[in-house]
Scaffold this motif. Structure first.
Motif, PDB file in Angstrom:
ATOM      1  N   ASN A  91     -30.782 -28.222  10.257  1.00  0.00           N
ATOM      2  CA  ASN A  91     -32.023 -27.480  10.098  1.00  0.00           C
ATOM      3  C   ASN A  91     -31.771 -25.975  10.119  1.00  0.00           C
ATOM      4  O   ASN A  91     -32.350 -25.223   9.331  1.00  0.00           O
ATOM      5  N   HIS A  92     -30.912 -25.532  11.021  1.00  0.00           N
ATOM      6  CA  HIS A  92     -30.607 -24.103  11.107  1.00  0.00           C
ATOM      7  C   HIS A  92     -30.017 -23.610   9.786  1.00  0.00           C
ATOM      8  O   HIS A  92     -30.413 -22.563   9.265  1.00  0.00           O
ATOM      9  N   TYR A  93     -29.096 -24.353   9.212  1.00  0.00           N
ATOM     10  CA  TYR A  93     -28.478 -23.944   7.951  1.00  0.00           C
ATOM     11  C   TYR A  93     -29.521 -23.853   6.832  1.00  0.00           C
ATOM     12  O   TYR A  93     -29.619 -22.851   6.148  1.00  0.00           O
ATOM     13  N   THR A  94     -30.305 -24.915   6.644  1.00  0.00           N
ATOM     14  CA  THR A  94     -31.245 -24.923   5.520  1.00  0.00           C
ATOM     15  C   THR A  94     -32.359 -23.901   5.682  1.00  0.00           C
ATOM     16  O   THR A  94     -32.939 -23.462   4.702  1.00  0.00           O
ATOM     17  N   SER A  95     -32.649 -23.491   6.913  1.00  0.00           N
ATOM     18  CA  SER A  95     -33.751 -22.549   7.104  1.00  0.00           C
ATOM     19  C   SER A  95     -33.312 -21.098   7.296  1.00  0.00           C
ATOM     20  O   SER A  95     -34.167 -20.216   7.314  1.00  0.00           O
ATOM     21  N   THR A  96     -32.004 -20.838   7.426  1.00  0.00           N
ATOM     22  CA  THR A  96     -31.582 -19.460   7.681  1.00  0.00           C
ATOM     23  C   THR A  96     -30.420 -18.970   6.828  1.00  0.00           C
ATOM     24  O   THR A  96     -30.274 -17.764   6.643  1.00  0.00           O
ATOM     25  N   HIS A  97     -29.580 -19.821   6.323  1.00  0.00           N
ATOM     26  CA  HIS A  97     -28.381 -19.363   5.618  1.00  0.00           C
ATOM     27  C   HIS A  97     -28.749 -18.711   4.281  1.00  0.00           C
ATOM     28  O   HIS A  97     -29.580 -19.229   3.542  1.00  0.00           O
ATOM     29  N   PRO A  98     -28.143 -17.559   3.957  1.00  0.00           N
ATOM     30  CA  PRO A  98     -28.473 -16.857   2.702  1.00  0.00           C
ATOM     31  C   PRO A  98     -28.243 -17.695   1.442  1.00  0.00           C
ATOM     32  O   PRO A  98     -28.897 -17.471   0.426  1.00  0.00           O
ATOM     33  N   LYS A  99     -27.363 -18.671   1.478  1.00  0.00           N
ATOM     34  CA  LYS A  99     -27.110 -19.503   0.303  1.00  0.00           C
ATOM     35  C   LYS A  99     -28.024 -20.727   0.223  1.00  0.00           C
ATOM     36  O   LYS A  99     -27.957 -21.491  -0.736  1.00  0.00           O
ATOM     37  N   SER A 100     -28.874 -20.913   1.212  1.00  0.00           N
ATOM     38  CA  SER A 100     -29.792 -22.047   1.194  1.00  0.00           C
ATOM     39  C   SER A 100     -30.889 -21.799   0.158  1.00  0.00           C
ATOM     40  O   SER A 100     -31.553 -20.768   0.165  1.00  0.00           O
ATOM     41  N   SER A 101     -31.088 -22.763  -0.722  1.00  0.00           N
ATOM     42  CA  SER A 101     -32.127 -22.604  -1.755  1.00  0.00           C
ATOM     43  C   SER A 101     -33.534 -22.660  -1.173  1.00  0.00           C
ATOM     44  O   SER A 101     -34.486 -22.261  -1.823  1.00  0.00           O
ATOM     45  N   PHE A 102     -33.670 -23.118   0.062  1.00  0.00           N
ATOM     46  CA  PHE A 102     -34.994 -23.250   0.658  1.00  0.00           C
ATOM     47  C   PHE A 102     -35.553 -21.930   1.179  1.00  0.00           C
ATOM     48  O   PHE A 102     -36.742 -21.837   1.464  1.00  0.00           O
TER      49      PHE A 102
END
Length: 111
Positions: free
Chosen positions: A48-59
């Motif tokens: 969840n942390h990756y998909t909601s905060t990482h600059p490369k996450s499309s979300f």
């Protein structure tokens, strides 16, 4: 299994994974894959942390919204709204920023 006009099925792969599929006019398509591999709460926290905060996450770079209804599946990715119906044709439209929110054809997305 039927849900409105849509057909779904679950198949088990050779490795034991279960795959949720949906049928379209041109065949079956995989939606999700599930395994019986044990997951700990920390695994979900990291994902969840990756998909909601990482600059490369499309979300985090654009809205990604999907709504399934008995007659159509509406998907909004960025400014592109796709309406998929059970029959063989698909209707795609690109709307200027925020105009989709005012469009009567999208009103059911928020319902």
């Amino acid at each position: 299994m039927r849900q409105g006009e849509w057909r779904f099925g679950i198949v088990q792969e050779a490795d034991g994974a279960r795959v949720l599929r949906t049928e379209h006019a041109d065949g079956w398509f995989d939606l999700y894959e599930y395994t019986l591999e044990e997951r700990l709460p920390v695994d979900y926290v990291v994902m969840n942390h990756y998909t909601s905060t990482h600059p490369k996450s499309s979300f985090i770079r654009r809205p990604v919204i999907q709504r399934a209804a008995p007659d159509a599946r509406r998907t909004l990715v960025g400014e592109r709204l796709t309406v998929t119906v059970r029959t063989a044709h698909r209707t795609n439209a690109t709307y200027p920023p925020m105009s989709w929110a005012r469009s009567s054809s999208v009103s059911s997305v928020s319902n």
